[in-house]
Scaffold this motif. Structure first.
Motif, PDB file in Angstrom:
ATOM      1  N   ARG A 137       0.835  -1.078  -0.039  1.00  0.00           N
ATOM      2  CA  ARG A 137      -0.063   0.180   0.076  1.00  0.00           C
ATOM      3  C   ARG A 137       0.955   1.421   0.113  1.00  0.00           C
ATOM      4  N   LYS A 138       1.803   1.440   0.934  1.00  0.00           N
ATOM      5  CA  LYS A 138       2.493   2.538   1.248  1.00  0.00           C
ATOM      6  C   LYS A 138       3.855   2.937   0.067  1.00  0.00           C
ATOM      7  N   ILE A 139       4.445   1.674  -0.177  1.00  0.00           N
ATOM      8  CA  ILE A 139       5.514   1.736  -1.152  1.00  0.00           C
ATOM      9  C   ILE A 139       5.229   1.516  -2.518  1.00  0.00           C
ATOM     10  N   PHE A 140       4.345   0.912  -2.989  1.00  0.00           N
ATOM     11  CA  PHE A 140       3.995   0.410  -4.391  1.00  0.00           C
ATOM     12  C   PHE A 140       2.707   1.074  -4.694  1.00  0.00           C
ATOM     13  N   GLY A 141       2.024   1.617  -3.692  1.00  0.00           N
ATOM     14  CA  GLY A 141       0.736   2.211  -4.265  1.00  0.00           C
ATOM     15  C   GLY A 141      -0.433   1.403  -4.607  1.00  0.00           C
ATOM     16  N   VAL A 142      -0.497   0.156  -3.865  1.00  0.00           N
ATOM     17  CA  VAL A 142      -1.723  -0.867  -4.478  1.00  0.00           C
ATOM     18  C   VAL A 142      -2.722  -0.546  -3.359  1.00  0.00           C
ATOM     19  N   ASP A 143      -3.937  -0.097  -3.932  1.00  0.00           N
ATOM     20  CA  ASP A 143      -5.264  -0.129  -2.935  1.00  0.00           C
ATOM     21  C   ASP A 143      -6.265  -1.087  -3.605  1.00  0.00           C
ATOM     22  N   ARG A 144      -6.205  -1.968  -4.323  1.00  0.00           N
ATOM     23  CA  ARG A 144      -6.878  -2.995  -4.864  1.00  0.00           C
ATOM     24  C   ARG A 144      -6.066  -4.183  -5.455  1.00  0.00           C
ATOM     25  N   ALA A 145      -6.226  -5.432  -4.867  1.00  0.00           N
ATOM     26  CA  ALA A 145      -5.421  -6.568  -5.162  1.00  0.00           C
ATOM     27  C   ALA A 145      -6.357  -7.745  -5.222  1.00  0.00           C
ATOM     28  N   VAL A 146      -5.522  -8.801  -5.916  1.00  0.00           N
ATOM     29  CA  VAL A 146      -5.873 -10.246  -5.594  1.00  0.00           C
ATOM     30  C   VAL A 146      -4.784 -10.950  -4.781  1.00  0.00           C
ATOM     31  N   LEU A 147      -4.976 -11.299  -3.624  1.00  0.00           N
ATOM     32  CA  LEU A 147      -3.810 -11.935  -2.961  1.00  0.00           C
ATOM     33  C   LEU A 147      -3.689 -13.458  -3.087  1.00  0.00           C
ATOM     34  N   VAL A 148      -2.699 -13.964  -3.428  1.00  0.00           N
ATOM     35  CA  VAL A 148      -2.583 -15.454  -3.555  1.00  0.00           C
ATOM     36  C   VAL A 148      -1.689 -16.125  -2.504  1.00  0.00           C
ATOM     37  N   SER A 149      -2.274 -17.228  -1.820  1.00  0.00           N
ATOM     38  CA  SER A 149      -1.509 -17.832  -0.745  1.00  0.00           C
ATOM     39  C   SER A 149      -2.361 -19.168  -0.617  1.00  0.00           C
ATOM     40  N   GLN A 150      -1.935 -20.071   0.320  1.00  0.00           N
ATOM     41  CA  GLN A 150      -2.450 -21.320   0.697  1.00  0.00           C
ATOM     42  C   GLN A 150      -3.888 -21.007   1.439  1.00  0.00           C
ATOM     43  N   GLY A 151      -4.548 -22.182   1.437  1.00  0.00           N
ATOM     44  CA  GLY A 151      -5.959 -21.649   2.311  1.00  0.00           C
ATOM     45  C   GLY A 151      -5.877 -21.475   3.594  1.00  0.00           C
ATOM     46  N   PHE A 152      -4.997 -21.676   4.408  1.00  0.00           N
ATOM     47  CA  PHE A 152      -4.868 -21.976   5.623  1.00  0.00           C
ATOM     48  C   PHE A 152      -4.248 -20.338   6.125  1.00  0.00           C
ATOM     49  N   HIS A 153      -3.603 -19.771   5.242  1.00  0.00           N
ATOM     50  CA  HIS A 153      -2.877 -18.261   5.306  1.00  0.00           C
ATOM     51  C   HIS A 153      -3.919 -17.323   4.826  1.00  0.00           C
ATOM     52  N   ILE A 154      -4.685 -17.285   3.772  1.00  0.00           N
ATOM     53  CA  ILE A 154      -5.114 -16.563   3.196  1.00  0.00           C
ATOM     54  C   ILE A 154      -6.406 -15.520   3.906  1.00  0.00           C
ATOM     55  N   HIS A 155      -6.909 -16.186   4.862  1.00  0.00           N
ATOM     56  CA  HIS A 155      -7.734 -15.377   5.654  1.00  0.00           C
ATOM     57  C   HIS A 155      -7.034 -14.187   6.290  1.00  0.00           C
TER      58      HIS A 155
END
Length: 241
Positions: A154-172
């Motif tokens: 958010r602060k360095i790369f200016g991302v305000d909307r994104a799809v996050l990718v991770s494993q099911g146990f971590h994604i929440h």
């Protein structure tokens, strides 16, 4: 008269009996111990439960993910300089999001605190081998944990909307933390077989959720913040030409 072949009685040292843990004898004490144990279990599960509720319906598959300009892939370790199987599966999902037009840029965030350990470059190499153009990949070399990755996105790369990718146990946890950092996040949970690594990840998640809840509450600065970087905006502009 004492037989000189035997030591004096005062010199004899019989081995001590090992201490035996004795359970309380009264029902009242046993009940209180059981209640205390149950309360401790509930407290341990509260942060993880809160994060699942907070993420809500913002977690799904690559097919269900909404179109966003940026995908964020969290590091998950290297083995001999190459992504571990779990990290490779995350990158496969990100490559699929790119191929299907769901995202235009992939931000890989991981650990490069040592010269000999470079998660983001290994992730970049893997993605280019799966058809993602190098100019559409942006590297964050100071994503030392999930909170740092979200804040820096958010602060360095200016991302305000994104799809996050991770494993099911971590994604929440990832979705909750990135939303706390100011990102409108949707999470893609990568399926994995229920092997020993999966169970370890789930157990580790319970321990990590406590710290994550504190991060979401107090919102500390990451270990390394630094100046803003135009990598994401430049990659998006290059793709629009």
């Amino acid at each position: 008269m004492r037989d000189p072949r035997w030591p004096a009685r005062s010199a004899l040292r019989l081995p001590k009996r090992p201490a035996v843990l004795r359970l309380p004898r009264t029902r009242r004490v046993r009940r209180r111990l059981l209640q205390g144990l149950m309360a401790a279990c509930v407290l341990a599960l509260l942060p993880a439960t809160w994060m699942r509720l907070e993420a809500g319906d913002r977690v799904g598959t690559t097919a269900e993910a909404p179109a966003r300009e940026v995908a964020v892939v969290f590091g998950a370790g290297l083995w001999k300089g190459r992504p571990t199987p779990y990290l490779a599966h995350r990158l496969d999902a990100a490559a699929e999001l790119y191929r299907t037009g769901k995202v235009k840029v992939v931000l890989v965030t991981g650990d490069n605190s040592r010269v000999e350990y470079d998660e983001p470059d290994a992730m970049r190499t893997y993605l280019t081998g799966r058809g993602v153009p190098d100019e559409r990949i942006v590297s964050d070399y100071a994503g030392f944990d999930s909170w740092d990755s979200c804040v820096r996105a958010r602060k360095i790369f200016g991302v305000d909307r994104a799809v996050l990718v991770s494993q099911g146990f971590h994604i929440h946890r990832a979705v909750t933390l990135c939303r706390s950092a100011g990102i409108d996040a949707y999470g893609v949970g990568v399926d994995e077989p229920r092997d020993s690594v999966w169970y370890y990840g789930g157990a580790r998640e319970l321990a990590a959720s406590g710290k994550a809840a504190l991060d979401a509450l107090f919102r500390p600065d990451p270990r390394f913040l630094g100046p803003q970087e135009p990598g994401v905006s430049e990659a998006l502009a290059a793709g629009a030409r």
